[in-house]
Enzyme design. Structure first.
Site, PDB file in Angstrom:
ATOM      1  N   HIS A 199       0.818  -1.216   0.000  1.00 36.97           N
ATOM      2  CA  HIS A 199       0.000   0.000   0.000  1.00 36.97           C
ATOM      3  C   HIS A 199       0.855   1.269   0.000  1.00 36.97           C
ATOM      4  O   HIS A 199       0.344   2.353  -0.296  1.00 36.97           O
ATOM      5  CB  HIS A 199      -0.980   0.000   1.181  1.00 36.97           C
ATOM      6  N   ASP A 230       0.104  -7.647   1.463  1.00 40.20           N
ATOM      7  CA  ASP A 230       0.495  -6.236   1.579  1.00 40.20           C
ATOM      8  C   ASP A 230       2.019  -6.088   1.586  1.00 40.20           C
ATOM      9  O   ASP A 230       2.573  -5.344   2.393  1.00 40.20           O
ATOM     10  CB  ASP A 230      -0.111  -5.604   2.838  1.00 40.20           C
ATOM     11  N   SER A 273       4.819   2.255   8.005  1.00 38.84           N
ATOM     12  CA  SER A 273       4.437   1.134   7.157  1.00 38.84           C
ATOM     13  C   SER A 273       5.624   0.665   6.317  1.00 38.84           C
ATOM     14  O   SER A 273       6.286   1.467   5.663  1.00 38.84           O
ATOM     15  CB  SER A 273       3.287   1.529   6.230  1.00 38.84           C
TER      16      SER A 273
END
Length: 399
Positions: A136, A166, A244
């Site tokens: 993402h 992901d 992230s």
């Protein structure tokens, strides 16, 4: 001339308390003593009030440091502090800042609009310049760049992505700084309560270290296409937007997970963060570097959304249609009719109940590509068992 009798006694003395003069003198003395004490008290109160008013000025005059203060010897760091400092020095060169610029947009009011740039974190996987981050972070990006811990900015390209996990792998293009791959640990033997360390770039603040513990294990994390990553690590190490793709580490400085999500009402850290376990990362990244893709187990069906299934009052996976020549079609499974009549509903797989597409995806992944799975399928209120071969549907998705 009057004479007293020869043996008459003298007159008795007057009692002191009955002497008006002595009583008056004692009263005067008491009054004077009281007045003196009162004056003394007033003087002291005035002195104290003066000192209270003058105290800030006297402190500034007498105690102000007019030169540099003498440094107090620190002594040795505590063992836990030294271990954390050493861990950061060891691992931080393996953590990078990932920048992803979206496609530029054309507006009728301007020739070109500046494309948005999002950023996240990543880890150096090997000496060849592969970088692991979250999918993402780089999704829908037209240009990618990576800033190394040394400050060098390097362009990058996508090697492969795995939306179901992901995860994404990038390739650095001609870095000049020597690369330090991160040390790989294991997530299989983790225990709740172990110390955790996260290094990343929250809100763009590079090389930020936060600490915590393993709060829970074996969580499930929803990702793309109704897929769930199993065995996810929950931690209370502060994770914010920008973390992230960064590493979650154990106390030995080994990678145990890739930070990917948080639960927060405000969007900031609330002490509930999730990391993809390194055992899954190791497997997925190896496949991405080797083949550019990760096998996705499936049987070739298009399922109804869970909200639609719930509205129909059906517990299971409603098949909307089967893909041509897919294992599902070859096994005789049928999708809904053109007028919306539901034909087949998958309610079980290999003896386990199936309530949603994520349950089915987990069962197919557990069975493995190339193996058979026994599905419990209901049609018109009757249940039957159908044997279907699990296949890799990632190739079909790309075509």
């Amino acid at each position: 001339m009057t004479s007293l009798p020869p043996h008459a006694p003298p007159p008795p003395p007057r009692p002191p308390g009955l002497d008006p003069l002595a009583s008056q003198q004692a009263q005067v003395r008491r009054t004077q003593r009281t007045d003196r004490l009162l004056r003394i008290a007033i003087v002291w109160l005035l002195v104290l009030a003066t000192l209270w008013v003058a105290q800030p000025y006297l402190s500034a005059l007498w105690f102000s440091a007019t030169g540099p203060r003498t440094v107090t010897a620190r002594g040795e760091l505590a063992p836990a502090e030294k271990a954390t400092v050493d861990l950061f020095k060891q691992v931080s060169p393996s953590v990078v800042h990932v920048f992803a610029q979206g496609s530029q947009r054309v507006s009728p009011f301007a020739v070109q609009q500046e494309a948005p740039v999002q950023s996240g974190s990543g880890v150096i996987w090997d000496a060849a310049g592969h970088v692991v981050t979250n999918n993402h972070v780089i999704q829908n990006a037209s240009q990618l760049g990576v800033r190394l811990a040394s400050g060098e900015f390097v362009t990058a390209r996508v090697v492969g992505t795995a939306p179901n996990y992901d995860l994404a792998v990038l390739q650095l293009e001609r870095p000049h700084t020597p690369l330090r791959p991160i040390a790989i640990g294991s997530s299989e033997d983790l225990q709740v309560g172990q110390a955790t360390f996260a290094i990343g770039n929250p809100y763009g603040l590079e090389q930020t270290l936060t600490t915590g513990i393993v709060s829970a294990l074996r969580r499930r994390l929803p990702t793309a296409a109704a897929h769930e990553v199993r065995g996810v690590i929950q931690t209370d190490a502060a994770i914010n937007p920008g973390n992230s793709g960064g590493p979650l580490l154990d106390s030995a400085g080994r990678l145990i997970g890739i930070n990917t999500a948080i639960i927060s009402g405000s969007g900031a850290s609330a002490g509930i963060g999730f990391a993809i376990p390194v055992d899954a990362v190791n497997r997925v990244v190896t496949a991405l570097i080797t083949n550019g893709s990760v096998p996705v187990p499936g049987i070739g069906i298009v399922a109804a959304r869970e909200t639609e299934t719930a509205q129909l009052g059906i517990d299971g996976v409603v098949i909307l249609r089967t893909l041509p020549d897919s294992p599902a079609a070859q096994a005789g499974l049928e999708g809904a009719t053109d007028d919306g009549y539901v034909r087949d509903v998958i309610t079980g797989a290999n003896g386990s109940d199936i309530h949603s597409m994520s349950d089915l995806a987990a069962a197919l992944e557990e069975a493995g590509i190339g193996r058979d799975v026994k599905l419990t399928v209901e049609r018109d209120g009757r249940a039957r068992t159908v044997t279907v071969k699990v296949t890799d549907i990632s190739q079909r998705r790309r075509t």
